[in-house]
Design a protein around this motif. Structure first.
Motif, mmCIF file in Angstrom:
data_model
loop_
_atom_site.group_PDB
_atom_site.id
_atom_site.type_symbol
_atom_site.label_atom_id
_atom_site.label_comp_id
_atom_site.label_asym_id
_atom_site.label_seq_id
_atom_site.Cartn_x
_atom_site.Cartn_y
_atom_site.Cartn_z
ATOM 1 N N GLU A 177 -12.034 -27.882 -30.678
ATOM 2 C CA GLU A 177 -12.624 -26.790 -31.459
ATOM 3 C C GLU A 177 -11.598 -25.747 -31.906
ATOM 4 O OE1 GLU A 177 -15.746 -26.969 -32.148
ATOM 5 O OE2 GLU A 177 -16.652 -28.235 -30.616
ATOM 6 N N LEU A 178 -10.376 -25.829 -31.410
ATOM 7 C CA LEU A 178 -9.385 -24.781 -31.701
ATOM 8 C C LEU A 178 -9.150 -24.531 -33.190
ATOM 9 C CD1 LEU A 178 -6.565 -25.206 -29.011
ATOM 10 C CD2 LEU A 178 -8.253 -23.382 -29.224
ATOM 11 N N PRO A 179 -9.124 -25.550 -34.063
ATOM 12 C CA PRO A 179 -8.898 -25.265 -35.483
ATOM 13 C C PRO A 179 -9.929 -24.333 -36.103
ATOM 14 C CG PRO A 179 -8.564 -27.597 -35.049
ATOM 15 C CD PRO A 179 -9.143 -27.008 -33.801
ATOM 16 N N GLN A 180 -11.078 -24.159 -35.462
ATOM 17 C CA GLN A 180 -12.083 -23.266 -36.026
ATOM 18 C C GLN A 180 -11.655 -21.804 -35.981
ATOM 19 O OE1 GLN A 180 -15.942 -24.235 -34.238
ATOM 20 N NE2 GLN A 180 -15.397 -26.412 -34.384
ATOM 21 N N LEU A 181 -10.576 -21.510 -35.283
ATOM 22 C CA LEU A 181 -10.021 -20.160 -35.370
ATOM 23 C C LEU A 181 -9.641 -19.815 -36.810
ATOM 24 C CD1 LEU A 181 -7.758 -20.146 -32.170
ATOM 25 C CD2 LEU A 181 -9.776 -18.714 -32.571
ATOM 26 N N VAL A 182 -9.269 -20.832 -37.576
ATOM 27 C CA VAL A 182 -8.976 -20.624 -39.000
ATOM 28 C C VAL A 182 -10.252 -20.234 -39.746
ATOM 29 C CG1 VAL A 182 -8.128 -21.704 -41.115
ATOM 30 C CG2 VAL A 182 -7.038 -22.223 -38.921
ATOM 31 N N ASN A 183 -11.362 -20.903 -39.434
ATOM 32 C CA ASN A 183 -12.648 -20.539 -40.042
ATOM 33 C C ASN A 183 -13.025 -19.106 -39.704
ATOM 34 O OD1 ASN A 183 -13.270 -23.789 -39.272
ATOM 35 N ND2 ASN A 183 -13.799 -23.133 -41.329
ATOM 36 N N VAL A 184 -12.753 -18.703 -38.467
ATOM 37 C CA VAL A 184 -13.078 -17.338 -38.057
ATOM 38 C C VAL A 184 -12.228 -16.336 -38.828
ATOM 39 C CG1 VAL A 184 -13.077 -15.706 -36.128
ATOM 40 C CG2 VAL A 184 -13.822 -18.073 -35.769
ATOM 41 N N LEU A 185 -10.939 -16.610 -38.932
ATOM 42 C CA LEU A 185 -10.051 -15.685 -39.643
ATOM 43 C C LEU A 185 -10.429 -15.568 -41.115
ATOM 44 C CD1 LEU A 185 -7.639 -13.889 -38.985
ATOM 45 C CD2 LEU A 185 -6.136 -15.769 -39.675
ATOM 46 N N ARG A 186 -10.915 -16.651 -41.709
ATOM 47 C CA ARG A 186 -11.347 -16.628 -43.109
ATOM 48 C C ARG A 186 -12.674 -15.896 -43.310
ATOM 49 N NH1 ARG A 186 -10.633 -23.012 -44.657
ATOM 50 N NH2 ARG A 186 -8.345 -23.075 -44.842
ATOM 51 N N GLY A 187 -13.402 -15.647 -42.242
ATOM 52 C CA GLY A 187 -14.708 -15.008 -42.364
ATOM 53 C C GLY A 187 -15.847 -15.984 -42.533
ATOM 54 N N GLU A 188 -15.583 -17.286 -42.359
ATOM 55 C CA GLU A 188 -16.614 -18.302 -42.500
ATOM 56 C C GLU A 188 -17.434 -18.464 -41.224
ATOM 57 O OE1 GLU A 188 -13.941 -21.057 -45.546
ATOM 58 O OE2 GLU A 188 -14.009 -21.483 -43.401
ATOM 59 N N MET A 189 -16.882 -18.045 -40.114
ATOM 60 C CA MET A 189 -17.551 -18.115 -38.814
ATOM 61 C C MET A 189 -17.193 -16.872 -38.010
ATOM 62 S SD MET A 189 -16.901 -22.084 -37.633
ATOM 63 C CE MET A 189 -17.522 -21.712 -35.973
ATOM 64 N N SER A 190 -17.782 -16.802 -36.826
ATOM 65 C CA SER A 190 -17.446 -15.747 -35.875
ATOM 66 C C SER A 190 -16.925 -16.405 -34.605
ATOM 67 C CB SER A 190 -18.680 -14.895 -35.566
ATOM 68 O OG SER A 190 -18.382 -13.906 -34.598
ATOM 69 N N LEU A 191 -16.207 -15.654 -33.796
ATOM 70 C CA LEU A 191 -15.786 -16.195 -32.509
ATOM 71 C C LEU A 191 -16.989 -16.502 -31.626
ATOM 72 C CD1 LEU A 191 -12.681 -14.013 -31.607
ATOM 73 C CD2 LEU A 191 -12.698 -16.494 -31.854
ATOM 74 N N VAL A 192 -17.959 -15.603 -31.649
ATOM 75 C CA VAL A 192 -19.158 -15.763 -30.822
ATOM 76 C C VAL A 192 -20.379 -15.714 -31.720
ATOM 77 C CG1 VAL A 192 -20.481 -14.868 -28.886
ATOM 78 C CG2 VAL A 192 -17.992 -14.610 -28.904
ATOM 79 N N GLY A 193 -21.279 -16.651 -31.505
ATOM 80 C CA GLY A 193 -22.507 -16.703 -32.281
ATOM 81 C C GLY A 193 -23.199 -18.030 -32.051
#
Length: 480
Positions: free
Chosen positions: A340-356
């Motif tokens: 799941e680590l690559p999703q940090l890129v999604n979080v930085l882009r504003g497409e996701m949140s760290l927690v949710g």
């Protein structure tokens, strides 16, 4: 009783486009000036400590009051109920300032701030009550309910003008009009006097509107564990205010700031590990190191979520990964959750949140929303890399209704502190799983390790040909 024929209700202008000058004035004077009153009250403390330390003290006090919810204007304007919170707000900042002030200076600053806040709020509340009694600044108030309790609240508001409420009643059968009525008549307060669960989605839909919503407890005669400063009251009937910070613009900005800072730090620290894992995926099996999959990541929003590939290219699709489809290294990645680590890129882009709430594939999200009560409500907040349901062990082939319940609890009660707690608990879970996977080193097992989703870059054309997740069509399994 209804909105239009209640005999006990006070009238107000019914034209949707006609501004109610008194309600607008109330929101400006009552709701918006309370923080200003607190700031003005702290001016003597600023002068006492000097401009730099005094300004820091005043800002800290206002911040503590805001976190406590003490800038919400109550119906029952009784400053004695707020004395403990005012004392905490005045005393806590001096602990931070202790390196720059002596013991006597600290006590004097805290005492001056506390006394000024109590006096200023007492005077402000007295002025508001006087305005209410003279018919100035009164608030258009909607009472949702039927029966003796709703009638008692409306009668109390009419007999005690110091509450500043001009009430109308809407029957629970008319709740589908709630958002429309609040917007059309510039309602500033809503009092819920019924526990009908059908109200839940309607109340959630009204959250973005500038109305303060309170709920009468199911057993109003029984005391709650909430502090008096967190409650409200109307002539002996307790009211529980609903949270607004987590559902407003301020909460969204705070959550986004948390995501940007922490995801950027984690990406910088974990970049070498992520690169090593990507290389290991490429060496372990043919195919790309990363894959993208469309997920529902917020209200009306889908995004391509990044993950490290853990299955063989061209593997069969479904809710659970079939036996033998995981790569050797992919099974280890799934056990450790490091895919799941690559999703940090999604979080930085504003497409996701760290927690949710964990984002789901569109066809599953559509089906779950139709078949599971409350599932659609979890999409009110951006999807997250981890969530409250996940740290409870609800991932992989676990109950979808249970996940929805925990996700909605998180959305309703979100706070920055809760995000920090979930991130820390997730780090502990990932650390333990990584140690256990390294010790066992079960590469190439009989089936993939349990995970939240199947790893495929494409979406199946429909639901009919995929296995049914736990909790759907089988209520006896949903309790597991």
């Amino acid at each position: 009783m209804s909105l239009t024929d209640s005999a006990v209700a006070q009238p107000w202008p019914l034209a949707a486009n006609t501004p109610d000058a008194r309600s607008l004035l109330h929101r400006r004077v009552g709701g918006r000036l309370l923080p200003v009153v607190d700031l003005v009250a702290l001016v003597p403390a600023v002068l006492l400590a000097g401009w730099q330390l005094g300004a820091a003290f005043a800002v800290a006090v206002l911040l503590v009051l805001a976190v406590q919810g003490q800038h919400r204007l109550r119906i029952c304007l009784r400053v004695s109920d707020q004395v403990p919170q005012l004392a905490v707000a005045s005393g806590l900042p001096v602990v931070v300032l202790s390196p720059w002030l002596t013991g006597g200076g600290l006590l004097g600053l805290a005492a001056a701030g506390f006394g000024a806040l109590v006096l200023a709020r007492g005077g402000f509340y007295a002025a508001l009550r006087s305005g209410y009694r003279h018919g100035v600044l009164n608030e258009p108030t909607l009472v949702v309910g039927a029966g003796e309790l709703a009638g008692r609240i409306v009668d109390s508001a009419h007999e005690h003008p110091e509450f500043g409420l001009r009430t109308r009643v809407i029957h629970p059968s008319e709740v589908d009009r709630l958002v429309e009525v609040i917007a059309a008549h510039r309602i500033s307060r809503v009092l819920i006097c019924t526990g009908d669960v059908a109200l839940v989605p309607v109340i959630r839909a009204s959250r973005p509107l500038p109305a303060d919503v309170c709920v009468v407890p199911g057993l109003p005669e029984i005391g709650t564990a909430l502090p008096r400063a967190a409650l409200d009251e109307i002539w002996g009937v307790p009211l529980v205010p609903l949270r607004r910070f987590s559902h407003g613009r301020a909460g969204a900005l705070a959550k986004r700031a948390f995501d940007v800072v922490l995801s950027a730090v984690l990406l910088a620290l974990l970049a070498p590990l992520l690169l090593a894992l990507a290389v290991a995926v490429r060496l372990d099996s043919r195919g790309p190191a990363f894959f993208r999959q469309l997920r529902v990541t917020g209200p009306g929003r889908t995004s391509e979520v990044l993950k490290l590939r853990t299955v063989r290219t061209g593997a069969a699709q479904g809710w659970a990964v079939p036996a033998g489809e995981c790569t050797a290294f992919g099974s280890w990645l799934r056990r450790t959750h490091l895919d799941e680590l690559p999703q940090l890129v999604n979080v930085l882009r504003g497409e996701m949140s760290l927690v949710g709430p964990r984002p789901e594939r569109p066809h599953y999200a559509l089906r779950f929303g139709q078949e599971i009560p409350g599932y659609a409500g979890r999409h009110r907040m951006p999807g997250g890399m981890t969530g409250w349901a996940q740290v409870q062990g609800l991932h992989g082939d676990t109950s979808i209704p249970d996940r929805a319940r925990f996700d909605n609890q998180y959305v309703e009660h979100w706070s920055p502190w809760w995000d920090a707690v979930i991130v820390l608990r997730t780090a502990v879970v990932v650390g333990r799983a990584s140690v256990a996977a390294c010790l066992r080193w079960e590469l190439g097992g009989k089936r993939c390790a349990p995970h939240a989703h199947h790893d495929h870059a494409t979406i199946p054309p429909g639901d009919d040909d995929v296995p049914v997740p736990r909790g759907i069509d089988a209520p006896d399994r949903g309790a597991r």
